[in-house]
Design a protein around this motif. Structure first.
Motif, PDB file in Angstrom:
ATOM      1  N   CYS A  30      -9.511 -31.837  52.490  1.00 56.18           N
ATOM      2  CA  CYS A  30      -8.518 -31.567  51.456  1.00 56.18           C
ATOM      3  C   CYS A  30      -9.068 -32.066  50.119  1.00 56.18           C
ATOM      4  O   CYS A  30      -9.661 -33.142  50.063  1.00 56.18           O
ATOM      5  CB  CYS A  30      -7.224 -32.301  51.815  1.00 56.18           C
ATOM      6  SG  CYS A  30      -6.018 -32.361  50.490  1.00 56.18           S
ATOM      7  N   LYS A  32      -7.536 -33.198  47.693  1.00 52.00           N
ATOM      8  CA  LYS A  32      -6.774 -34.336  47.156  1.00 52.00           C
ATOM      9  C   LYS A  32      -7.044 -35.633  47.906  1.00 52.00           C
ATOM     10  O   LYS A  32      -7.250 -36.676  47.301  1.00 52.00           O
ATOM     11  CB  LYS A  32      -5.270 -34.029  47.227  1.00 52.00           C
ATOM     12  CG  LYS A  32      -4.767 -33.120  46.146  1.00 52.00           C
ATOM     13  CD  LYS A  32      -4.614 -33.854  44.826  1.00 52.00           C
ATOM     14  CE  LYS A  32      -4.073 -32.935  43.746  1.00 52.00           C
ATOM     15  NZ  LYS A  32      -4.204 -33.517  42.407  1.00 52.00           N
ATOM     16  N   CYS A  33      -6.962 -35.568  49.246  1.00 54.09           N
ATOM     17  CA  CYS A  33      -6.959 -36.816  50.011  1.00 54.09           C
ATOM     18  C   CYS A  33      -8.059 -36.899  51.047  1.00 54.09           C
ATOM     19  O   CYS A  33      -8.140 -37.900  51.764  1.00 54.09           O
ATOM     20  CB  CYS A  33      -5.606 -37.012  50.676  1.00 54.09           C
ATOM     21  SG  CYS A  33      -5.324 -35.847  52.025  1.00 54.09           S
ATOM     22  N   HIS A  41      -1.127 -29.289  56.506  1.00 52.35           N
ATOM     23  CA  HIS A  41      -1.518 -30.436  55.685  1.00 52.35           C
ATOM     24  C   HIS A  41      -1.264 -30.154  54.200  1.00 52.35           C
ATOM     25  O   HIS A  41      -0.566 -30.922  53.538  1.00 52.35           O
ATOM     26  CB  HIS A  41      -2.992 -30.778  55.895  1.00 52.35           C
ATOM     27  CG  HIS A  41      -3.454 -31.879  54.989  1.00 52.35           C
ATOM     28  ND1 HIS A  41      -3.320 -33.200  55.313  1.00 52.35           N
ATOM     29  CD2 HIS A  41      -3.988 -31.853  53.741  1.00 52.35           C
ATOM     30  CE1 HIS A  41      -3.757 -33.944  54.313  1.00 52.35           C
ATOM     31  NE2 HIS A  41      -4.176 -33.144  53.334  1.00 52.35           N
ATOM     32  N   CYS A  46       0.106 -33.546  53.174  1.00 50.16           N
ATOM     33  CA  CYS A  46      -0.733 -34.207  52.169  1.00 50.16           C
ATOM     34  C   CYS A  46       0.158 -35.089  51.265  1.00 50.16           C
ATOM     35  O   CYS A  46       1.263 -34.685  50.905  1.00 50.16           O
ATOM     36  CB  CYS A  46      -1.432 -33.142  51.329  1.00 50.16           C
ATOM     37  SG  CYS A  46      -2.496 -33.842  50.055  1.00 50.16           S
ATOM     38  N   PRO A  47      -0.291 -36.289  50.901  1.00 50.90           N
ATOM     39  CA  PRO A  47       0.509 -37.128  50.004  1.00 50.90           C
ATOM     40  C   PRO A  47       0.920 -36.399  48.721  1.00 50.90           C
ATOM     41  O   PRO A  47       2.027 -36.598  48.218  1.00 50.90           O
ATOM     42  CB  PRO A  47      -0.429 -38.303  49.695  1.00 50.90           C
ATOM     43  CG  PRO A  47      -1.338 -38.372  50.869  1.00 50.90           C
ATOM     44  CD  PRO A  47      -1.519 -36.959  51.344  1.00 50.90           C
TER      45      PRO A  47
HETATM   46 ZN    ZN Z   1      -4.492 -33.852  51.337  1.00 52.51          ZN
END
Ligand code: ZN
Length: 165
Positions: A30, A32-33, A41, A46-47
């Motif tokens: 991902c 982002k994370c 996700h 995902c946060p």
């Molecule tokens: Zn993520």
């Protein structure tokens, strides 16, 4: 939008997990994370996605623990109502997912990042525009009152006081 939702459920979106399985990408991270980039996700787990959803005024949070897959999550979201003053009377899920998806593509391909607030407000705005663009019809289903659609009779409208905040 229908094609987008269909692609989400059919795992046809070009996400890291699918691209890795097809040998197109070496990793499935991902952006982002660094978690595994699956549809579940990126749109819900995902946060970043959780932060976006936390900013959307909905009646209830869909408990992801009870939703083992994307299809169940989408079905569970049919019960969710977007609260006023958003002006959204239709299902908010496709629009928030679309906003998350376009934000993800913008970050990867254009190196432009959007904040969770920007993504949430974009999704709500798109849902509202879609809602207002639909022809007015009487339905028996559960709907959020839409102040712009309630007053039809000119005589009635003269008796109704509108308070804009
Ligand atoms: Zn993520």
């Amino acid at each position: 939008m229908k094609v987008f939702l269909w692609s989400m459920i059919q795992k046809a979106l070009p996400l890291g997990e699918q691209l890795q399985q097809r040998g197109i990408r070496a990793d499935a991270f991902c952006y982002k994370c660094k978690g595994v980039e699956s549809a579940m996700h990126i749109f819900f787990e995902c946060p970043f996605a959780k932060e976006v959803w936390s900013l959307v005024p909905i009646t209830q949070v869909v408990h992801l623990a009870t939703c083992i897959n994307l299809k169940d999550t989408i079905v569970a979201f049919r019960q969710v109502i977007c609260l006023p003053p958003t002006g959204v009377s239709n299902n908010i899920l496709p629009w928030i997912c679309w906003a998350i998806w376009t934000a993800r593509n913008m970050a990867i391909f254009e190196n432009r990042t959007l904040s969770p607030e920007e993504v949430a407000s974009k999704g709500i705005r798109l849902a509202r525009e879609w809602s207002y663009a639909q022809p007015q019809k009487q339905t028996t289903g559960k709907k959020v009152p839409n102040p712009q659609r309630r007053i039809h009779d000119p005589a009635e409208s003269s008796r109704v006081m509108t308070c804009k905040t």
